[in-house]
Enzyme design. Structure first.
Site, PDB file in Angstrom:
ATOM      1  N   ARG A   1       0.830  -1.197   0.000  1.00 27.79           N
ATOM      2  CA  ARG A   1       0.000   0.000   0.000  1.00 27.79           C
ATOM      3  C   ARG A   1       0.872   1.257   0.000  1.00 27.79           C
ATOM      4  O   ARG A   1       2.031   1.232   0.414  1.00 27.79           O
ATOM      5  CB  ARG A   1      -0.937   0.012   1.207  1.00 27.79           C
ATOM      6  CG  ARG A   1      -0.257   0.155   2.534  1.00 27.79           C
ATOM      7  CD  ARG A   1      -1.147  -0.277   3.722  1.00 27.79           C
ATOM      8  NE  ARG A   1      -2.417   0.348   3.753  1.00 27.79           N
ATOM      9  CZ  ARG A   1      -3.584  -0.295   3.544  1.00 27.79           C
ATOM     10  NH1 ARG A   1      -3.575  -1.599   3.286  1.00 27.79           N
ATOM     11  NH2 ARG A   1      -4.723   0.331   3.593  1.00 27.79           N
TER      12      ARG A   1
ATOM     13  N   ALA B   1       6.540  -2.129  -4.773  1.00 30.57           N
ATOM     14  CA  ALA B   1       6.662  -1.426  -3.494  1.00 30.57           C
ATOM     15  C   ALA B   1       5.679  -0.258  -3.395  1.00 30.57           C
ATOM     16  O   ALA B   1       4.941   0.042  -4.334  1.00 30.57           O
ATOM     17  CB  ALA B   1       8.094  -0.952  -3.317  1.00 30.57           C
ATOM     18  N   HIS B   2       5.700   0.418  -2.251  1.00 28.93           N
ATOM     19  CA  HIS B   2       4.698   1.454  -1.972  1.00 28.93           C
ATOM     20  C   HIS B   2       4.858   2.665  -2.885  1.00 28.93           C
ATOM     21  O   HIS B   2       5.947   3.062  -3.248  1.00 28.93           O
ATOM     22  CB  HIS B   2       4.700   1.867  -0.508  1.00 28.93           C
ATOM     23  CG  HIS B   2       5.982   2.389   0.025  1.00 28.93           C
ATOM     24  ND1 HIS B   2       7.207   1.856  -0.270  1.00 28.93           N
ATOM     25  CD2 HIS B   2       6.227   3.412   0.864  1.00 28.93           C
ATOM     26  CE1 HIS B   2       8.134   2.513   0.373  1.00 28.93           C
ATOM     27  NE2 HIS B   2       7.583   3.463   1.053  1.00 28.93           N
ATOM     28  N   ASN B   3       3.710   3.214  -3.253  1.00 33.86           N
ATOM     29  CA  ASN B   3       3.619   4.425  -4.082  1.00 33.86           C
ATOM     30  C   ASN B   3       3.996   4.228  -5.543  1.00 33.86           C
ATOM     31  O   ASN B   3       4.021   5.190  -6.305  1.00 33.86           O
ATOM     32  CB  ASN B   3       4.479   5.566  -3.516  1.00 33.86           C
ATOM     33  CG  ASN B   3       4.119   5.923  -2.089  1.00 33.86           C
ATOM     34  OD1 ASN B   3       2.978   5.772  -1.691  1.00 33.86           O
ATOM     35  ND2 ASN B   3       5.087   6.386  -1.328  1.00 33.86           N
TER      36      ASN B   3
END
Lengths: 345, 345, 345
Positions: C219, C240-242
Site C-alpha cells: 500500500r 513497493a509502496h507508491n
C-alpha cells in the site's frame, strides 16, 4: 475518505506562521512529488528545496520564514517533520478497530494458552501447547504450530504460517503470507538420490522485528535460525537455515541469505541481493541492491557488485567496463601506429 | 527442550572409544562452528579438521583414535556420520504427532475420495472429485482443487494451494504457501490490449519431490508442467508453464525457470539464477548461483555468469574484469611510450 | 481426460482441406515441439516451418495447400491460429463449474455488501463494510479486509490476502497467495532503532489486471500504489509502496519495482529485473530480463544490463567483456613489441 480542513486551521494546529490564504481548503497530504493543489506537503530536508519549488502542492510546511520562493502557500515551523506528523493525524484514515477474543470459527487446540486480550481471527488455527502473549493479534487463516511461543503486542496478518516450536518476540509484525520455520534445504546424495537431512532446529524472532509479505525464514538444522531484535525485513526475502541476522539490520525485498551465514548488527542489504552460505558480514556494513556477497566482509563500509567489492572499487570497475568500446579503439590505434612505424623502418 | 546425557552414555551408545571425561554432561548437538561446551558435534570429513580444532564443542565424534589434538573430548568411531545419526536421535525433539481423520472444520466436497489414514486439517478444502492417497497429510488451510490426484504418504503443509487437475505423487512434501497449477503467463496482443491465452494444461509432480515455501509452479498451456521424480526445489522459486525438470534435479531458492524450458536429470541450479524460456539444459549440469542461462547447455559441466559460460571461461573473464584498472594503466603507459618515441624521432 | 476425434471430423470442423488419413485418431493438442503422433498442432507463424518439419505431431494445421513437406498429416486452412482455437475447444477439459452463493463456512462481517451471483468460498473472510461486485468469485481461504471494494466479474483464487481499503476493479484475476496492501517498507532511524513510518495509503488495481501467484503489492504511504488498467503481472513480483504501473504494462516473474517509481504505459519488464526507487520509466519501454534500471528512462526502446543501457550499447559492452582474454593478449603483444623495439635500438 477525503476530509477537509482550511489552511488557517492547519497553521494554528502546528503553531506555524502562514504565508498564503488561510481559507484555502486542504483535503489531504502527500509527498512533494505527488501532492496536488488540494494537498499539503512538507520540506523535511533542505536538499529537497527544488522539489518544493516544482511541487504542485497547495501548501507546504517549511522550515524557513517565507524567504523561499514557492508557488505553494507556506506554513513556517521550527520542525516541519514533527509538524507534518500532526497534520498527518488530521487526515489519516480511521484506524481499523479490531475486537479481541477468539472468533467462533477459529480452532484453538487443547493445551494452547492465550494471554489477555488476544485476538484470534476467523479460521485461524492455534495448535497444541502453543502460547500467545497479551494483546497479540492472530489474523484470519493464520496457522500457529505446536509448542510455538509468541510474545505480547505482536500483530500477525492473515494467512501467515508459523511452524512448530518457533519462538517469536513481542511487538513483532508478520505481514500476510509469511512462512516461519519451514524445513531447511538439506540433502545427502546416496545411491543416486537426494535423501532428506532432518531439520530439527527452530526459528527465533526477537522483539520489534517486522517481516514483509510472503517472506520465508527456514528453521535451523540442529539449532536456531535467529532474527535478532529490531530487524526489518521486506517482502519476498529468503532467509535460509541456521542464518543469524544481527540486531537492527535491514534486508530489502527479494534478497536471499544462504544457509549458515551470519549477518552483523546494523547491516543494510538492499533489494535483490544475495549472500552466499557459511560467511560472515560485519556490523554496520551496507550492501547495495543487485549485489552478490561471495565471501566474508570483515570491515564496515559500503559494498557493491557481483562479486561484491568496496563501493569505490566497484564503481571504478563498472565505469571502465562501460568504457570498453573506447578502450578497444585505443588498442587498435596503438597496433596500427606500431605497424606503420615498423613498416616505415 | 534440552535433554541431558553423559558423554559416557553417548560413547556406549555409538560403541566408540572415549578420550575424555565420561561424566561430562551433554545437552545437545550442533555443527562444529556453532557447538557450545555443552554440545557434541562430529567430524564427518577430514577437510574440517581445522574446524574441529577451532570448535567450542564439549565433545566431537571423530574417525581417528585420539591422535587428533583437540580441545574437545573425543569419541572415536569407525563412521562418525553414522554414529552422529544415533546421537542425533537421542537429542532430537519429540516428533509432532499428527492425528488422522478429517478435522470437523475441514470441507470435503462430494465426490472426493480419501484413502486410508488420511489427515485433513482444520479449514482445509478438498474440492470435488479429487483423490487423496493413503497416509497423506493435508495441513490446515490447504486448498486442493477439483479432480486433483495426490499419492500416498505425501505431506502438505498449511496454506498450500493446489489448483484443479494437478497430479501429485507419493512421498511428496509441499511446504507452506506453495502454489501448484496457477495459470501460465501468456497473452496475445490485440488492438492495444493483452488478451489472456487459456491455460488448459496441468502440473504433474512425481514421487519423492520436495518443494519449498512460497514456491510457485504454473500449469501447462495445453500439456503439463512436469517435475520429475526425486527433484528438490527450495523456497520462492518460480517454475513457469510447460517447463520439465528432470529427475533428481535440485533448484535452490529464488531461481526462475522460464516457460517451456527443459532441465535435464541430476541438474543443480544454485540460488537466484535464471533460465530463459524455450531452451534445454543437459543432464548433470551445475549452474552456479547468480547466473543467467540464456541458451541451450548441451554438455554436462559447471556453468556460471550472466550470460552463463563454462566455469573456467567465466572465472577468467571475471578476473580480467576486476583487473580493468590495471589494464587501463598499461594502455596509457603504452600510449605515452609511443608518443615519446615518436617525439624523439 | 483424453477425448478422441478423427482427423476427418477435425478437418470438417475447421472447413480445412485435409492432406492425410481422415481416420487418424487425434486425442489432444499441443505445440509443435511437444506434440505426439496422437496430437494435433498448428503452424501459426511461417518462421516455425522447421519446427513443423521436426514435429512429431500426427497432424498440423497449416496455412499452405499441402506444398509443405511434413511427416504429419496437414489440415490446410486460411488462418491456422483461428482454426486452432476451434480445435482447442474440442479437446479442452470441461471448465470447472463454480456455484454462486456464500459457502456456509465463509465469514461475512456485518456491513459487507455482496453483489448479484457472488461466490464466497469455504473459510473465506469478507471483513466489515467491504463491497463485492456482481459475479465476482472469492476463493477458499481468501481474506478481504475492511472497506475494500472489488468490482464485478473478478476472480480471486484461494488463499489471497487483500488488506483494508484496497480498491480493485472488474474482470481482475488474482492468483493464489497474492498479497495486496501490506505496509510499505519505511522507517526512520532514531536513537539506534528503526521506527516504523505509518503506511496510511492504499492499493488501487484497475480493470482487467491479472496478478500472478505469491506476488505482493504494498500500500502507499499517504496515497495509493496504482496498477492501471490491463496490466499483467507474473508470479513472485514485488511492487513497493507508491509505485504507479501504467496501463497495459507487463511485468514478468520475480521482478522488483522499488518505492515511488513510475512505470509508463505499454512497458514490458522481463523476468528477475529490478527498477530502483523514485525513478520514471517512459511509455513503451522494454526492459530485458536480468536487468537493473538505475535511473530514469525517458525514451521508448529496449534497455538491458546492470546498469541498464540501450540494447545495442549494452550488447556491445557485453561482447567486448567476453573478449577481454583476447584483449589482454593484444596488450601483452604490444608491450613486448615495444620492448623488443626499444631493445633493438
Amino acid at each position: 475518505m477525503a476530509k477537509n480542513h482550511s489552511l488557517g486551521e492547519i497553521a494554528a494546529l502546528v503553531e506555524g506562521q502562514l504565508v498564503g490564504d488561510p481559507n484555502l481548503v486542504i483535503s489531504g497530504i502527500n509527498d512533494l512529488g505527488r501532492a496536488t493543489p488540494e494537498q499539503i506537503s512538507f520540506l523535511g530536508n533542505p536538499r529537497y528545496v527544488q522539489a518544493a519549488k516544482d511541487s504542485k502542492a497547495g501548501a507546504i510546511l517549511v522550515p524557513a520564514n517565507g524567504e523561499l520562493e514557492l508557488d505553494a502557500a507556506q506554513v513556517c515551523v521550527a520542525n516541519p517533520s514533527a509538524a507534518f506528523a500532526k497534520v498527518f493525524a488530521l487526515f489519516a484514515p480511521e484506524p481499523i478497530r479490531w475486537e479481541t477474543g477468539v472468533h467462533p470459527t477459529a480452532t484453538v487446540a487443547p493445551g494452547a494458552k492465550l494471554g489477555k486480550d488476544v485476538y484470534v481471527g476467523p479460521h485461524a488455527v492455534i495448535d497444541a501447547n502453543s502460547e500467545i502473549g497479551d494483546h497479540t493479534h492472530i489474523g484470519a487463516g493464520v496457522y500457529v504450530g505446536h509448542e510455538t511461543k509468541i510474545g505480547g503486542d505482536t500483530f500477525i496478518y492473515p494467512n501467515v504460517t508459523i511452524r512448530e516450536r518457533s519462538v517469536i518476540g513481542s511487538r513483532v509484525i508478520l505481514h500476510p503470507g509469511v512462512v516461519i520455520g519451514a524445513d531447511g534445504f538439506g540433502y545427502e546424495f546416496q545411491q543416486g538420490r537426494h535423501v532428506k537431512v532432518p531439520q530439527l532446529g527452530y526459528v527465533q524472532i526477537d522483539d520489534d522485528v517486522e517481516i514483509g509479505a510472503n517472506t520465508t525464514i527456514d528453521r535451523g538444522r540442529f539449532d536456531k535460525t535467529w532474527i535478532q531484535e529490531g530487524c526489518k525485513i521486506d517482502n519476498l526475502v529468503m532467509i535460509a537455515h541456521n542464518v543469524v541476522v544481527g540486531a537492527h539490520s535491514v534486508i530489502v525485498a527479494q534478497c536471499g541469505i544462504s544457509g549458515s551465514s551470519t549477518i552483523g548488527k546494523y547491516v543494510t542489504i538492499a533489494g535483490q541481493s544475495a549472500v552466499v552460505g557459511h560467511i560472515k558480514v560485519a556490523d554496520q556494513v551496507t550492501v547495495t541492491g543487485w549485489t552478490a556477497v561471495t565471501k566474508d566482509i570483515i570491515k564496515s563500509g559500503v559494498y557493491r557488485g557481483a562479486p561484491a567489492k568496496p563501493m569505490k572499487e566497484s564503481m571504478r570497475i563498472e565505469a571502465l567496463t562501460m568504457k570498453l568500446p573506447e578502450l578497444y579503439e585505443r588498442i587498435q590505434a596503438l597496433e596500427k601506429k606500431l605497424e606503420q612505424y615498423e613498416g616505415r623502418k
